[in-house]
Design a protein around this motif. Structure first.
Motif, PDB file in Angstrom:
ATOM      1  N   VAL A  31      77.526  -9.046 -59.514  1.00  0.00           N
ATOM      2  CA  VAL A  31      76.331  -9.440 -58.785  1.00  0.00           C
ATOM      3  C   VAL A  31      75.467 -10.266 -59.724  1.00  0.00           C
ATOM      4  O   VAL A  31      75.540 -10.097 -60.949  1.00  0.00           O
ATOM      5  CB  VAL A  31      75.574  -8.194 -58.252  1.00  0.00           C
ATOM      6  CG1 VAL A  31      74.980  -7.373 -59.382  1.00  0.00           C
ATOM      7  CG2 VAL A  31      74.521  -8.564 -57.230  1.00  0.00           C
TER       8      VAL A  31
ATOM      9  N   LYS B  77      69.704 -11.354 -57.258  1.00  0.00           N
ATOM     10  CA  LYS B  77      69.955 -10.711 -55.962  1.00  0.00           C
ATOM     11  C   LYS B  77      69.003  -9.538 -55.793  1.00  0.00           C
ATOM     12  O   LYS B  77      68.575  -8.908 -56.761  1.00  0.00           O
ATOM     13  CB  LYS B  77      71.399 -10.201 -55.871  1.00  0.00           C
ATOM     14  CG  LYS B  77      72.431 -11.289 -55.791  1.00  0.00           C
ATOM     15  CD  LYS B  77      72.467 -11.892 -54.411  1.00  0.00           C
ATOM     16  CE  LYS B  77      73.643 -12.859 -54.311  1.00  0.00           C
ATOM     17  NZ  LYS B  77      73.655 -13.556 -53.061  1.00  0.00           N
TER      18      LYS B  77
ATOM     19  N   GLU C 272      70.635  -6.053 -51.336  1.00  0.00           N
ATOM     20  CA  GLU C 272      71.927  -6.746 -51.269  1.00  0.00           C
ATOM     21  C   GLU C 272      72.958  -6.066 -52.171  1.00  0.00           C
ATOM     22  O   GLU C 272      74.121  -5.901 -51.792  1.00  0.00           O
ATOM     23  CB  GLU C 272      71.771  -8.208 -51.696  1.00  0.00           C
ATOM     24  CG  GLU C 272      70.981  -9.063 -50.719  1.00  0.00           C
ATOM     25  CD  GLU C 272      70.691 -10.446 -51.263  1.00  0.00           C
ATOM     26  OE1 GLU C 272      71.212 -11.420 -50.669  1.00  0.00           O
ATOM     27  OE2 GLU C 272      69.964 -10.545 -52.272  1.00  0.00           O
ATOM     28  N   ALA C 273      72.527  -5.667 -53.361  1.00  0.00           N
ATOM     29  CA  ALA C 273      73.453  -5.023 -54.305  1.00  0.00           C
ATOM     30  C   ALA C 273      73.953  -3.685 -53.756  1.00  0.00           C
ATOM     31  O   ALA C 273      75.150  -3.386 -53.833  1.00  0.00           O
ATOM     32  CB  ALA C 273      72.762  -4.821 -55.655  1.00  0.00           C
TER      33      ALA C 273
ATOM     34  N   LEU D   1      78.248  -2.261 -60.328  1.00  0.00           N
ATOM     35  CA  LEU D   1      78.441  -3.706 -60.274  1.00  0.00           C
ATOM     36  C   LEU D   1      78.117  -4.254 -61.658  1.00  0.00           C
ATOM     37  O   LEU D   1      77.163  -3.806 -62.298  1.00  0.00           O
ATOM     38  CB  LEU D   1      77.490  -4.352 -59.255  1.00  0.00           C
ATOM     39  CG  LEU D   1      77.674  -3.972 -57.790  1.00  0.00           C
ATOM     40  CD1 LEU D   1      76.533  -4.549 -56.951  1.00  0.00           C
ATOM     41  CD2 LEU D   1      79.013  -4.454 -57.273  1.00  0.00           C
TER      42      LEU D   1
ATOM     43  N   VAL E 293      76.649  -7.186 -63.833  1.00  0.00           N
ATOM     44  CA  VAL E 293      75.686  -8.260 -63.599  1.00  0.00           C
ATOM     45  C   VAL E 293      76.028  -9.433 -64.513  1.00  0.00           C
ATOM     46  O   VAL E 293      76.094  -9.277 -65.737  1.00  0.00           O
ATOM     47  CB  VAL E 293      74.238  -7.780 -63.849  1.00  0.00           C
ATOM     48  CG1 VAL E 293      73.243  -8.885 -63.504  1.00  0.00           C
ATOM     49  CG2 VAL E 293      73.937  -6.510 -63.054  1.00  0.00           C
TER      50      VAL E 293
ATOM     51  N   LEU F 110      74.803  -2.374 -63.001  1.00  0.00           N
ATOM     52  CA  LEU F 110      74.016  -1.683 -61.992  1.00  0.00           C
ATOM     53  C   LEU F 110      74.876  -0.545 -61.479  1.00  0.00           C
ATOM     54  O   LEU F 110      75.971  -0.770 -60.979  1.00  0.00           O
ATOM     55  CB  LEU F 110      73.643  -2.636 -60.846  1.00  0.00           C
ATOM     56  CG  LEU F 110      72.728  -2.043 -59.793  1.00  0.00           C
ATOM     57  CD1 LEU F 110      71.334  -1.807 -60.365  1.00  0.00           C
ATOM     58  CD2 LEU F 110      72.648  -2.975 -58.588  1.00  0.00           C
TER      59      LEU F 110
ATOM     60  N   VAL G  61      67.904  -7.233 -58.952  1.00  0.00           N
ATOM     61  CA  VAL G  61      68.885  -6.493 -59.753  1.00  0.00           C
ATOM     62  C   VAL G  61      68.466  -6.500 -61.218  1.00  0.00           C
ATOM     63  O   VAL G  61      68.569  -5.484 -61.906  1.00  0.00           O
ATOM     64  CB  VAL G  61      70.293  -7.112 -59.567  1.00  0.00           C
ATOM     65  CG1 VAL G  61      71.261  -6.592 -60.601  1.00  0.00           C
ATOM     66  CG2 VAL G  61      70.798  -6.851 -58.153  1.00  0.00           C
TER      67      VAL G  61
END
Length: 152
Positions: A17, A21, A25-26, A38, A40, A50, A71
């Protein structure tokens, strides 16, 4: 067992991601892909992670507006990473010592995957199961001494 072997068992699907963002959304990506983390990336470089831990901190910090946070505001900056040739014992030690349940696996600046504590536990169980089967097979096929019978 090496980290690369854990990745081979797990698979190397990557979920990333961007830092700009929104958290909403994440979280949607994490939910849709059924992943707990995720990586980054910004301008081709890993800059953070994240995980659910950071999401919960964002909810606590941002209150009702948590999903509008970026994020970058919530991520773990500069996370530890593992190399593909790292031994599993060293990986476990790093995860426990630094309270990091997810470690990105990097080969230089290339992301190879993410290893979770669950992946490590699964690999340990599979390795122990294999060793157990091998030992049982070895014992079953133990050569008899001269004059012994199987009933002794």
């Amino acid at each position: 067992m090496l980290v690369s072997e854990i990745l081979a068992i797990k698979g190397k699907v990557l979920y990333t991601v961007g830092p700009a963002k929104s958290m909403g959304e994440a979280v949607a990506i994490m939910t849709e892909q059924d992943v707990g983390s995720l990586v980054v990336f910004s301008q081709g470089q890993m800059i953070g992670m994240l995980t659910f831990r950071e999401v919960l901190r964002a909810v606590h910090k941002g209150g009702a507006a948590w999903s509008e946070m970026t994020v970058e505001e919530a991520m773990l900056s500069g996370p530890l990473s593992a190399s593909p040739n790292m031994e599993m014992d060293e990986l476990r030690r790093q995860m426990v010592d630094h309270h990091q349940r997810y470690l990105p696996v990097m080969d230089g600046h290339t992301l190879l995957g993410v290893v979770s504590f669950h992946d490590v536990a699964k690999a340990v169980l599979e390795e122990q199961s294999f060793e157990n089967r091998m030992l049982k097979n070895y014992i079953r096929n133990w050569p008899l001494e001269a004059g012994e019978t199987e009933e002794q």
